[in-house]
Every structure is written in C-alpha cells, then in structure tokens.
Write an enzyme that holds these catalytic residues in place. Structure first.
Site, short mmCIF file in Angstrom:
data_model
loop_
_atom_site.label_atom_id
_atom_site.label_comp_id
_atom_site.label_asym_id
_atom_site.label_seq_id
_atom_site.Cartn_x
_atom_site.Cartn_y
_atom_site.Cartn_z
CG ASP A 1 40.86 -3.09 -3.01
OD1 ASP A 1 42.00 -2.91 -2.53
OD2 ASP A 1 39.95 -2.26 -2.94
CE LYS B 1 35.68 -4.71 4.63
NZ LYS B 1 35.21 -3.78 3.57
CG ASP C 1 45.59 -4.72 0.36
OD1 ASP C 1 45.36 -3.50 0.40
OD2 ASP C 1 44.93 -5.56 1.01
#
Length: 1314
Positions: free
Chosen positions: A934, A1003, A1233
């Site tokens: 990741d 986050k 991603d």
C-alpha cells in the site's frame, strides 16, 4: 361448379368443419367457400375461421384477405343466413356418429331457437338428447377454431396494416428550393428510359462546392464544434435503429418530414443523409437514393466519400452503364475526393466493397483497389514508455498455466454466455423445505408467469402499433427502438425485472434508466462469431502454456498483427431516449402484470388486481415516483423461495482471457462492445477526445488495461464455505456478513407505533418524534437490504465460479483510474470480497516469500503500523500459535483473526501461512495468495513529489527511514498541540476533547483533503468518528436496534447481525437490488455496519451536553491548519490548480489536460440541464450535467481539478508499474494505490514501483501542464482580449516553485509502499 362428398349433409356442422379443412381448403377460393357455406347450417364465426384457414393455407392474397369490402359483405350474408335459420326455429345438436357421418337431431320447436352451445346445455335433460360427449367435442372444436381464427386474424391484420403503412410513408421529398422542386417534378414526369441516373449525374455536377471545413460546419460532423447534442443525437440514433430493424422507409419518411420544415432541417447533418442513402444503396433503390441526393443539395451540403460510396454501390447492384458511373467519378474528382479513399476511408462490409468495386471497374476496368492498410508500426514516443516498446528478444512475457486446448474450450463457454446475453446462477440463500405450501407457491408463480407472458406480448404489440402511428406522422417515436430486440427477449427481460424488484419498490426513473440501458447493450451484440473464433484461436498461441510465437510481443501488438478489422464505433443514445424507452417498457410491465385478488384477500372475488403500484415517496427530501410490488406478490415470492439469480453477461467475470484493448471502443468482451473510458450515458466528450487522439498516444493505457484483465483468478473455497455458513444463518455485521430479513428492525410498536399519529391526543412534538423514529428505522432497513443484496450477488457468483478459472476485464474512468467491468464480484470490493479471490496461477514462495506472507498478515491486523518490517515478522512468529489456531479452527478456536482490521483477508492469510509452514519445503510451496503493498497516503506522496517538498516527503515516507512515518499520527499529534494550547486559554470544546483526539478520528479527513474534500465534508467525517466513541458526550438518548428489532442504547451485540430490511429479498434475480441511494457505496456501508450502527444512524438533536457538532467544527479547522503547516508546498500547488480551473471555467470551457502517459482528460462538470419526459404513469424529470452545450459548472470544475489531476498521476504510476512488471514476467493487479503480486515477487514489484515513481516525477509535470493549458485556452486570437483569458495567462505562467527534495531517495525508501 364445385362438388362435394356425398356423405356430407347440409346442417352437419362438425362434418362441414372437417370438409373445409380437408376438402375445400386446398381446392376453393375463400369467396367460393363462403358461398358454399350458405347451404350448411354453421355459425358465422366458424365460417369466418374456416375461410381464414383456407386463405392462410393457400398463402393467397385474394380479396377476402385484404379487401375489407368483400369481407364485410361476406359477414352480412352469413348473418342473414343465421337470421333465416332462427326464424325457422331450428336448433342443431350433434347426437351420434356412425361410420364417418354425423346425424342431426332437431330439438322441439317449442324450445325456441338457441345458439349451438346454449342448445347443447339446454338439451341435456331431454329424453331424446344423446350423450353430451359429442356436444363437448364440437364445443372444443369450435374453441380451437376460434383460437386459430384469432391468430390468423392477427397475422392478416399485421399484413394489411404493414401494406397500408408502407403506402402512407412519404418518399418524395418536399424541397424548399423552388428551382430544385421544379427539376424534381420535371424528371419525375420525364420520359427518358433511365431518368434517375441522368438526374443523379446532373445533381452531382450542380452540387455546391464547399471547403471541407465548411461542409463540416453543419452540426454534428467533425471536431469539437460538431458535437451531437439533444435532437441531433436523437435523430441519428433513430435513423440507426431504423436501418438495424429493417424500417428504412420509415427513416426516409422522417428525413423527408424534417427536411420539409426549415426549423427542423437545421438539425439534419450530412451523416444522417448518408445513413439513409446507404440503406437505399444496399437495397439497390436508385430512385429513393436520388431523392436523398435532392434533399442533400437542397440543404446546401456537399456530398462526401460516404455519399459517393452509396451512389456507386447502388449503381453496381443495378449494373448501370459505364457512362453514368464515369460522370459520377469525374464529379468526385472535381470535388477533391480520391477514388482510393472509397476503399480505405469508408467502412464497408465485404459484400458492399465488392459491389462498389464492380461499379468502378465498369468505368475503369484496370482499377485495382488499394490493399487494406497494414497496421502501421506506430510506437509511443513518450520517454516513460521507451523501455516498454523497445524490442528485446530476451524479454519473457508471462504465460497462462492453461494449455491451448483448455483455453479454446473456455472461449466456447464464454461465447455461449455472451450469445445468450444473460446467465442464471443458483442463489446461496438457505434452501427451504419443500412443503406443500412452497410447492403450491411455486406452481402459482409458474401459472402467473405464463399468463404474464401472454399479456406482455399483447401489450408490446399494442405499444408498437401506437408508436408506429406516431412515426407515420413524422415524429421521433420509440417504434424502431422497440423493434431492436425480439418480443421474446423483451418479455424475458421484463419478467426478470419484475422478479428483481425489491419489496420497498424502486424509483421509476432508475428503473427506466436500467431497462433502457439493457436494450442498448443487447442491441450492440455483433454477429461475427466464426471469424472471431479463428482469430482468437491464433491469439491464444501467445498466452497458452504449450505454444510458441515467433517473436515475443504484447497482447495488443499480437492481435493487431493478425489483421483484425476495427469494430465499428457505436453511437451512444442520448439519455432522454434511454429513459423514455425504459419508461415505456416499465409501463408495459405495469399494465400486463396482474394477479387474482384472492392472493391478497382469500375471500375476495376472483378479480384481477395489479402486481405493481405506482406511488410517491420522499427520498432525501425529494418526492419521487416509485414502482412498488403488491405485498401479496412479495409474500408469494418469499414463500416460493426460488433459488436463481439472473445477471447480464457483461456483469459477470469472463470465462476466457478478454480481448486485448486496441482502441477506445474495442476490447474486453467477445461480442459485447465495451468502452475503454466509462462515463455517464449520453456523454460523448470523453469518447470524442479519445477518437481524436493519435492511436500511438493511447498505447500505454491500452496495454495496461489489457495486462490487468489478463490476470487469471479463482475462488478461495475455504473462506467461501465459512462465509456461506454465517450468511445462511444469521449473518454477522461485525465481520461484514449482512443478516437475513428476519433480523431487521421492525416498525415501532406501542406508544411509538405510527398509527398513534392519527390520535387527537398526541401532541405535535410526539408526532414529530414518531416520524423521526420511523424514518430512522426505515433508513436502517433500506441499508440492510442493500448490504444483503450485495452480499447475495457476490456470494452466489463466487459459488457459481468456485471450481473455475475466470478473468476480470478492466476499463477506466475519465481520470484514468482503472476498474473491473464486473460490478458484483471483483477485487475492488470490501474485505470480504477481497478474501474470496486468489490468483489462479501459483508461484513457489522461494527464499523470501514466507516472510512477505507474515508481514502481509500483520499489516492486515492494523497493528505494528509504526514498526519495522523485521519487527512485524517477529510479531508474526510470536503469534504463530494463534495463526495456526485461526487456520485450523476459525469458528471454534480462539478466533484471533476476528480482531484484525481486515478479518477475512487475515483469516485467508492465516490459512496460507499454515499451509506454507507445514509444507516439507516452504520455499517450494506453490502459493496463490496475493500480497499487497500500500502507498503511504499516496495523494500526499504525489503532491510532495510535485513540489519537491522535503518536510512533506518525510511525512509520507518518500525519504528513507528506519521506521515508517505515519502522517495520520503526526497530524493527530499536531492537532493535540493546538488543542492543549486552546484548553489552557479556557476554550470549552478544547477541554472536552481531551483524550479523544486519535489517529482514527483524523485519518479519513487527512486522506481525503488531498482529494479536494471541503471543510464541510471533513466536518461530517470527523463527526461520524466522534459518534463512534462511546464515552464521548453524545446525543442524549441515542438509540440503536438490537437483533430482535428493539431499540436500545448502545450498539448491537458483536455476535449478532443487523443488516437488510424487513421486507423479504424479492427477487427475480432471486434477490432484490440495493436501493438507488445506496448503490455505489457498498464497501463504505459494510465498514459502517461493522461498528456501532446506532450513533451512525441517529439524528442529532441539539442539547447542552452534545458537543459533537461543535467539536467536529473545531477539529476540522485544526486538521486543515496542521496540514497547512506540514505540507506548505502541497497547499500552494492545490491553490494554483484550483485558481486555474476557476478561470478556465469562466472562459466558458471545461478543464482539459493530458496525463504523462498521453491520455486526454476532460472534466464532465457542466451546469445541469433539466430533461422532462412527459406522459404515462408520471412525468420524469432528471438533471444532466454532461450536456456540453451548457456552461461549465465553475464550483465543480475548480473543486474537482486538484483531486482529479492527482488521480490521473496515481493512475499513470500504476500503469507504468503494471507494464514493467509484465515485462519482467510478474503477475500484477492493483486497487488504485494498492499493488498486488505473488509473495515471491514482492521485492521485484517494490523495486519497479519506486523506479517508475521517480521516472514519472522526473518529468516537468507542472510546467507541461501549464504549457498545455496556455495552448488550449489562451492561444485563440478571438478571445485573447478577454479579461478572464488575461488572468488565466498570468496564473498559468506563475507555476508554483519547487523545493529541494531529491527524488532519487525514493528508490531507497523501504516504506514508500509497504
């Protein structure tokens, strides 16, 4: 004079019927038969039926069939004969059959005259009446005759109407030019032997000579100025459908109608005239083709290559003389058109090409058509792709693990699926016991469906007749669209839709859109099976494990080398046509689907009631129309519990490798055309950009999509079994397995029951609270239904594919981000969806593969995020006992895996680790498990690289370090510093937040701020996180439903489930699809379902103790301030992009750019244009933001540019990594991603990933963007004096300055992707 068999007597109805079927029908005309019947005593309907049989069996077109006057006269004669018989008081009853004769007994005259059937019933008690068996036989015979008569009458009526219709359609044009109208009249009345050929030659000579740009200036031909919008796009799709369905005269009629009115004539384009001309050319109808040429000249348009190709093709079919053809070719040359272009620039079938060549060779016998152009060895010149397309004999592209014979067998299976257009799979819902009730429900459903099919056929025919009448009046009706599919296909599609309708109903607008799209997709199926089979077999030599090719190459290059012709580009339908067609079909379903009222109320009379009801409801404060199934029908489906689901063939994975992408509209499925760039239906701007782009510029994107689609997959059977065990029981929302309908919350009861709102003693405040309570429960129910249906689709497909190898073809969105075409079962879904998949092709672990499996397992737990890789490996070794216990006893052991952030993937990894460590040689163990790497807040990584921001680069792991940096924790720490300062100064909200600021709270906002999230959106994200904290000051009385359907404070029990709605999963497809509002957000909904549902769904009510709203405002402000300090370079680039987009939209254009890999991008944000479709059940109004004739939406353009630009960069990085991994022989797939490969190849993939990131950002990306935008939006002299253009120029020239960060350091960063 006709003679008859001696054994037939007048008045013998049964013998007469036999006589007509056996003796008269082959010999006599219908009129003679009818006259002969005057001797025999038969009912008029039987006479008419026999006459119809006579005409039909002889296939004649006698006046009785088509001349209404004769038919009416016949009926009058027959009715007179009946009256004569009734006056005589004669009633006939067949009584006895001796040998081959039937004698007749006459009833007493006192009984009065009766029709035959009534006489049979009335004579049953008479002593002289024989057995009623013969009467019943005659009755059944007459009923059969009646059915045949109705069938034949329907066919004959269609023939008569079709002939009358053809006569009503106008072929002669109405010209606006008096001179041309006079010429046309003169030629029509002239005496030359072949006037139309002479007429065409003269017309061509007098055609206006225009420059090509002027000819194209008519709307909808070429270039950005000629985009097909609104009525023009609808006209073109109408003409196309007319040609596809064989209704060319109708297309010509509509063309004539529009041409005859100056306002409507402006909508007609050269391509529309050419389309109709080509249709006449294929039929060899020279007169009608010349009519179109007259209209073409009358409109002031000059013929192009397609016009001449149609004319010459028609001449070839009619074998015209060389002189006419020679004059045509001469005029074409004078117009500046090359003869060779007819064979190279005009798409023609082999048969059309032969007829065209035949005509040309009459005038030029020695002419040789140019050979089909050999695919030019165009190579992408981008420096980023130079290595990919460099010829290297040593390169070894990966091959599949399957033999050529196996792959050919898989191709045949996929071909059958696509030719059937749908696929039916078994549902994984719990199998019911086959009780009498279940069997009776299934039998009832089968009977209803048989009745509905008949009703649907009738309604479709009536709808077609109505639409055909509108088309005859020159209107753009839906008639040709309704004829695209056979009535059988449409009926099957509508019955599937009825079966899939959820219990709570579906928006009529959504349903109409879905039905219209299904018709559009099915009509595109190409019928080139034999040729495709031969070429695909050759293509498989590149992929099969047991074959070789002369030279290693990419799949696209190999496919092009086979000389495969380009698939014709399909013109998309405008959204208004899609919705209108779907709405018409939905209304047909509503009218046809009826059921006995006894199913709803057993004691009610046996009348028919609708199965579907149209009601209005509020969704998100908007009133919308909904089609809702009757509760009795829903209950019937639930009781029957049929275990099948039906999917479109393009909505499921492929059973063979997809076709390689070779153009923006050619690739993926075998027969079903798929677009390389997905977009909203009706939008063409993306496709137009791709079509104008040089083919070589798209090679990088085409090859990357092909590579992603060529990865073979299989189902992880052990994980699937465990999930199904939970799914068929009571589910487990905590693990992402939705609960069955029985676990859904029920409507309130007692004092909170909705019916109490009607009581006068209830106060307005109590009524409002009851409505809120009911709304909360309904919202939870709808979300649960969405989750259940999504899981049902996914698990049923997984079970269907359990022992198969399959592939997931990919395409991309307008930013370049890639997605699998299969929406229900792919690796982009939730944790559960990913855990069900593994690579079909395995690889030995090698010396480091087991270590990477352990690291990946720890990553999935969410623990040790800030620890080194070695520490993570050691942690996995410490937990080996728990890992093995989870693998061996997942549901009965210590259940360690359930505590992971991604529990199902962690369990799958536990099983893989257990098999590997128990293998005799772990390095030789063949692993199919995908290991992920990741990016560390990948959006910020790209921003930091663009701005060479050293501080930002260190925060997102672009710099080498011993331990991974966690930007989310750093932002949380910075926010905590700000909070502490404010708390010391007495700020109350800062004091309340003490101890509640964590990585989890900030986050999501940090992750999405780089993608353009606003402060409002960020506040909602933080509010949701705060409400998930149990001891944070919450809304007083926040409630959440427990598994039994009651509402209590706190969240559901961790072992129970809370998901779908209380209605049963109705389903033709076996289960109901998710509500419209929840589609596209399933993974998010599943994640939300794991935690405390109550606070997430509760509606806040202001109270002194509620600090959530104030705290979320405070925190989002501090998060943005922290990011401003930590990523100053990022914010400056973001502001530059935003301001550039704002100024571009003020100039009246949408923002465009080109990615580093050469993909052209345009933002599809325009001001909404309202589209209304009137009539029927309701008027549908929807907003369309893809209409390029509307001005750009400035707010969306400026807010969307920064995140979309970054998305285009991360997609470029992924594609580069995919292509280089493929060149090195690796299996590679991605979820944006997050990059996946085999455990043995993680190190190689990591190296490629870092190298390509550095190469990508070594390009002057921002300066290249600035130059492109200046050239695109500031170089037009006509707009250079605009104040907006001047400001835009100044902004674009002031490219943000970059820092001093050295990109080469990324290559040595261990935690860049980890």
């Amino acid at each position: 004079m006709h003679t008859f068999p001696a054994e037939v007597e007048p008045g013998d109805a049964l013998s007469t019927g036999i006589l007509f079927r056996v003796y008269l029908v082959p010999r006599f005309c219908s009129l003679c038969c009818s006259l002969v019947f005057l001797q025999f005593k038969m009912a008029p309907d039987l006479v008419l039926g026999c006459c119809l049989v006579s005409s039909a069996q002889r296939g004649c077109d006698v006046p009785f069939v088509e001349n209404l006057h004769v038919r009416q006269a016949l009926l009058r004669v027959l009715k007179a004969r009946v009256r004569q018989l009734q006056a005589e008081g004669v009633a006939e009853v067949p009584v006895k059959r001796v040998a081959k004769r039937v004698t007749v007994a006459r009833a007493p005259e006192a009984g009065g005259a009766q029709p035959p059937r009534q006489a049979q019933a009335g004579a049953q008690g008479a002593a002289a009446t024989p057995s009623s068996r013969w009467a019943q036989k005659l009755d059944s015979d007459q009923q059969l005759t009646e059915k045949r008569k109705q069938r034949l009458e329907g066919k004959l009526r269609k023939r008569v109407e079709k002939g009358a219709w053809q006569k009503q359609l106008r072929l002669e044009p109405r010209l606006l030019s008096r001179k041309l109208a006079g010429q046309l009249q003169h030629w029509e009345q002239g005496a030359p032997r072949s006037p139309w050929e002479e007429q065409l030659a003269q017309l061509l000579q007098e055609a206006p000579h225009r420059l090509s740009s002027e000819a194209a200036a008519a709307p909808a031909d070429r270039g950005p100025e000629s985009r097909l919008e609104g009525q023009q796009q609808r006209l073109l799709s109408f003409f196309e459908c007319c040609l596809l369905t064989g209704h060319l005269p109708l297309a010509h009629h509509v063309l004539v109608t529009h041409h005859s009115k100056s306002q409507q004539q402006r909508l007609l384009t050269l391509s529309m005239y050419n389309m109709v001309m080509l249709g006449w050319a294929r039929q060899g109808s020279f007169k009608e083709l010349t009519y179109v040429f007259f209209m073409l000249k009358d409109a002031g348009l000059a013929p192009d290559l397609q016009s001449y190709a149609a004319a010459l093709q028609c001449m070839g079919r009619l074998d015209q003389d060389a002189g006419t053809i020679r004059r045509c070719l001469k005029q074409m040359a004078q117009d500046g058109l090359q003869l060779q272009g007819l064979f190279t620039a005009v798409p023609l079938s082999a048969e059309e090409r032969a007829e065209l060549l035949r005509a040309v060779r009459k005038a030029k016998p020695t002419f040789t058509p140019p050979r089909p152009p050999v695919p030019s060895p165009q190579v992408n010149t981008s420096p980023l792709l130079r290595e990919i397309y460099a010829k290297d004999p040593a390169v070894s592209y990966p091959r599949l693990h399957l033999s050529l014979k196996e792959l050919q067998g898989l191709f045949q299976q996929q071909l059958r699926v696509e030719m059937a257009t749908t696929i039916t799979v078994e549902s994984v819902e719990k199998v019911p016991l086959l009780t009498k009730e279940v069997l009776h429900a299934r039998k009832t459903l089968a009977g209803l469906r048989t009745r509905w099919r008949t009703a649907l056929y009738r309604e479709l025919q009536e709808t077609k007749e109505s639409e055909a009448h509108a088309a005859r009046e020159g209107r753009l009706s839906l008639f040709p669209y309704l004829c695209l599919l056979s009535e059988k296909e449409v009926v099957r599609m509508l019955l599937q839709t009825l079966q899939a309708l959820p219990a709570q109903g579906e928006s009529l607008l959504f349903l109409a859109h879905e039905l219209g799209l299904r018709v559009f997709k099915r009509k595109q199926l190409r019928n080139e099976v034999q040729e495709l089979e031969q070429r695909y077999s050759k293509y498989l030599h590149l992929l099969a494990s047991d074959t070789q090719v002369a030279e290693p190459c990419l799949p696209r290059q190999h496919w092009e080398a086979l000389g495969v012709p380009e698939a014709p580009h399909e013109q998309p339908w405008p959204m208004s046509v899609v919705v209108q067609l779907g709405k018409q079909l939905a209304e047909v379903l509503v009218r046809a689907a009826q059921m006995p009222s006894s199913l709803a109320a057993p004691r009610s009379p046996g009348t028919l009631i609708p199965v579907l009801y149209h009601v209005y409801s509020f969704r998100s404060f908007r009133q919308i129309g909904i089609l809702k199934p009757h509760p009795a029908f829903t209950q019937l489906l639930e009781t029957a519990a049929e275990r099948t689901l039906t999917f479109e063939s393009t909505d499921v994975p492929m059973l063979c490798p997809p076709l390689p992408w070779t153009s923006p509209h050619s690739g993926a499925f075998l027969l079903s055309p798929t677009r390389m760039m997905r977009s909203v239906e009706g939008s063409q701007q993306h496709q137009l950009l791709l079509e104008r782009c040089p083919p070589a510029e798209l090679h990088g994107a085409l090859d990357a999509l092909t590579q992603l689609g060529n990865c073979a997959w299989r189902v992880n059977g052990r994980v699937l079994d465990l999930v199904l065990e939970l799914f068929t029981d009571k589910g487990c929302p905590r693990l992402g397995v939705p609960a069955p309908p029985s676990e859904a919350p029920r409507p309130p009861e007692g004092r909170q029951a909705p019916k109490r709102c009607l009581l006068p003693e209830v106060s307005p405040a109590e009524k409002a609270e009851m409505r809120r309570e009911l709304a909360r429960r309904l919202k939870v129910a709808r979300e649960m239904q969405s989750l259940r249906a999504d899981a049902l689709y996914r698990l049923s497909l997984a079970q269907h594919l359990r022992h198969r190898v399959f592939w997931l073809p990919h395409n991309m969105d307008f930013r370049g981000r890639t997605y699998p075409c299969s929406p229900h079962f792919n690796h982009l879904g939730s944790d559960l969806a990913r855990a069900l998949l593994e690579f079909a092709q395995g690889r030995p672990l090698g010396p480091h593969g087991l270590n990477w499996l352990k690291i990946h397992l720890v990553n999935l737990t969410g623990l040790k995020k800030r620890e080194s890789l070695q520490a993570r490996r050691d942690y996995a070794d410490e937990l080996m006992e728990d890992i093995l216990d989870s693998a061996d006893r997942p549901m009965t052991g210590r259940k360690w895996w359930m505590e992971a952030d991604e529990p199902w993937q962690a369990l799958a990894c536990c099983m893989e680790v257990a098999r590997a460590v128990r293998a005799p040689d772990p390095t030789a163990y063949v692993s199919h498990f995908p290991v992920h790497q990741d990016g560390s807040c990948n959006g910020l990584q790209h921003y930091a690289a663009l701005g060479r921001d050293s501080v930002g680069a260190a925060s997102v792991n672009l710099l080498p370090s011993d331990l991974p940096q966690d930007v989310y924790s750093e932002v949380a720490a910075q926010v905590e510093v700000f909070r502490r300062q404010d708390a010391e100064q007495g700020v109350q909200v800062a004091q309340v937040l003490e101890g509640f600021i964590s990585r989890k709270v900030v986050k999501q906002t940090v992750m999405t701020v780089v993608y353009g999230v606003t402060r409002y959106g960020g506040r909602l994200q933080i509010e949701k996180r705060l409400r998930e904290i149990h001891d944070f000051p919450q809304v007083r009385g926040a409630e959440t439903p427990d598994p039994a359907g009651h509402w209590a404070a706190g969240g559901p029990d961790t072992g129970s489930c809370l998901c779908p709605p209380w209605g049963p999963p109705a389903g033709p497809m076996g289960a109901s699809p998710p509500p419209q509002s929840a589609r596209g957000h399933w993974p998010r909904a599943i994640r939300r379902c794991r935690g405390n549902l109550g606070p997430a769904h509760a509606l806040p009510s202001p109270s002194p103790q509620d600090f959530v709203w104030e705290a979320s405002h405070y925190l989002v402000r501090q998060v943005f301030n922290s990011l401003q300090e930590m990523f100053s370079g990022t914010r400056s680039i973001q502001r530059w992009l935003t301001e550039s987009a704002r100024l571009i939209s003020h100039t009246g254009s949408a923002v465009e750019w080109v990615t580093p890999l050469g993909i052209p991008i345009i933002q599809p944000y325009h001001r909404d244009s309202k589209v209304m479709i009137k009539g029927g059940l309701q008027s549908l109004t929807f907003s369309s933001s893809v209409d390029t004739s509307q001005k750009p939406n400035t707010l969306k353009q400026k807010n969307g540019f920064p995140p979309n630009f970054i998305h285009s960069l991360d997609s470029s990085h992924m594609m580069l990594t995919a292509l280089h991994c493929y060149r090195k022989g690796l299996t590679f797939v991605s979820v944006h991603d997050c990059f996946w490969t085999h455990a043995a190849d993680v190190a190689v993939m990591n190296q490629v990933c870092r190298e390509q990131f550095v190469r990508l950002h070594s390009q002057p990306i921002l300066h290249n963007l600035s130059r492109f935008l200046i050239e695109r939006f500031c170089s037009d002299p006509r707009t250079s004096k605009s104040i907006w253009v001047s400001r835009l120029m100044d902004t674009l020239l002031s490219v943000p300055k970059t820092g001093t960060f050295n990109l080469e350091q990324v290559k040595h960063s261990t935690y860049f992707f980890s």
